[in-house]
Scaffold this motif. Structure first.
Motif: not given
Lengths: 241, 241
Positions: B16-18, B24, B188
């Motif tokens: 996961r990246t945000n 997201i 996150s």
């Protein structure tokens, strides 16, 4: 950290402050106010120490002055716990207004937060989190605990254990094992600990104690938890088959 | 997170990246490079995604170009794992020099870090952590694991379990339950997960797999760990007597 379960309120803080790794000191971060049977309140502070000490001084001075002038409103004579949170928020706001700009000009952080938990006669047990701006939120059944300061290491176990129906006994154990994890992983958190427990509708402190580094009961909880984790880990199913 | 035990190397990342709570996405953060029997390397990235993707592109392009020009040094043909870390650090440095100022002018953070774990034939299993400046440190017997990105929630269980003599099986379980705690406490971090295992002196990947959200083995580990924690918690001695 502070927990509100159906049976009452549990608050636990450490006593370590730091202004950088090479400037570590011991300060009480948990403060109690009580008129036994009428109300019991614990405040716990994190963030800029000059700000939170200033807030505490304002609150304590009002209580002292109200002995001679009952017109003065204090957290011990105000009508509701909600008003207690407002009074603490107002004191926070006043301190921020006085010092924030000059603190930030020095490159330091003025942020602070305060947990308020308590119950007054005729009211319900309440748990509030007051921010730097003086605004605040209240714990609910969905989120029955708050943490301020170094909160991440100790959060998973609280996430798993704490529910409104959790017993007071289990809530006390949960905050102790949560703090134990944080103590192991982060040097900026240190013994001794301050623990307070307010049983629902007692409006008084059932427990108000300092847990020193050589406390046998805490050592037993810590060791039992280590052993339980290891045993639990050993019982996990294999994954490399 | 990446673990180096006597029996080998274990690496686990989420995907996961945000760029803020409302932005997201899913990106692979774990990249593998292998000449089976000669060397196996996993890179895992955190921080500014444009920087780490840029680093990866530089490394991959060099490998592609070296097929036609064996003089080109790459992480797959360089003499040692230490040199691999230097090459990754040099690519990091070049990306930071190119973009850091302009990224920071936009108010964004250019920091990034990369974990490198692997072994080449004739060498030892190595685990390095490369910083934004291109410098790096190596894991040792005293500190046999590194975490980058959101590391706090999952650190206590690694602190308790991971030692150089921990088995590869237990190291895999430990990174899975550590990630499980982080997944529960922080939005996150998200499934799926990328897991790689390099058994000592195999210089090849024993495991290189993606664990999807519906993976039964991970669900079993997660549920078993929850049950074990609850059972362990229930076995703690009472403190309110």
């Amino acid at each position: 950290m502070a927990v509100r379960v159906d049976q009452g309120l549990v608050m636990l803080s450490d006593t370590r402050t730091n202004a950088g790794m090479d400037n570590i000191a011991r300060f009480r971060k948990s403060f109690t106010y009580e008129v036994p049977g009428e109300r019991a309140i614990t405040l716990m502070c994190s963030g800029n120490l000059s700000i939170t000490q200033g807030v505490k001084t304002v609150l304590s001075r009002a209580i002292k002055d109200s002995a001679h002038d009952p017109e003065i409103e204090t957290i011990l004579n105000c009508p509701t716990m909600h008003r207690v949170a407002q009074i603490v928020g107002e004191a926070m706001c006043a301190m921020q207004n006085r010092y924030r700009n000059t603190i930030e000009m020095q490159g330091a952080a003025a942020d602070a937060s305060i947990l308020i938990s308590g119950q007054r006669k005729g009211g319900k047990p309440r748990l509030y989190l007051v921010y730097s701006a003086g605004n605040f939120i209240e714990a609910t059944a969905d989120t029955p605990f708050f943490q301020i300061g170094e909160h991440k290491y100790g959060k998973p176990i609280l996430d798993r254990i704490i529910r409104p129906e959790t017993s007071l006994e289990d809530a006390v154990k949960a905050v102790l094992v949560s703090m134990d994890s944080t103590l192991r992983s982060n040097l900026s958190v240190g013994m001794p600990l301050d623990l307070t427990v307010i049983e629902r509708d007692s409006c008084a402190f059932g427990i108000r104690t300092r847990i020193e580094a050589d406390n046998e009961q805490f050592a037993m909880i810590s060791q039992s938890w280590s052993a339980a984790l290891r045993k639990g880990f050993e019982s996990l199913p294999n994954v490399l088959d």
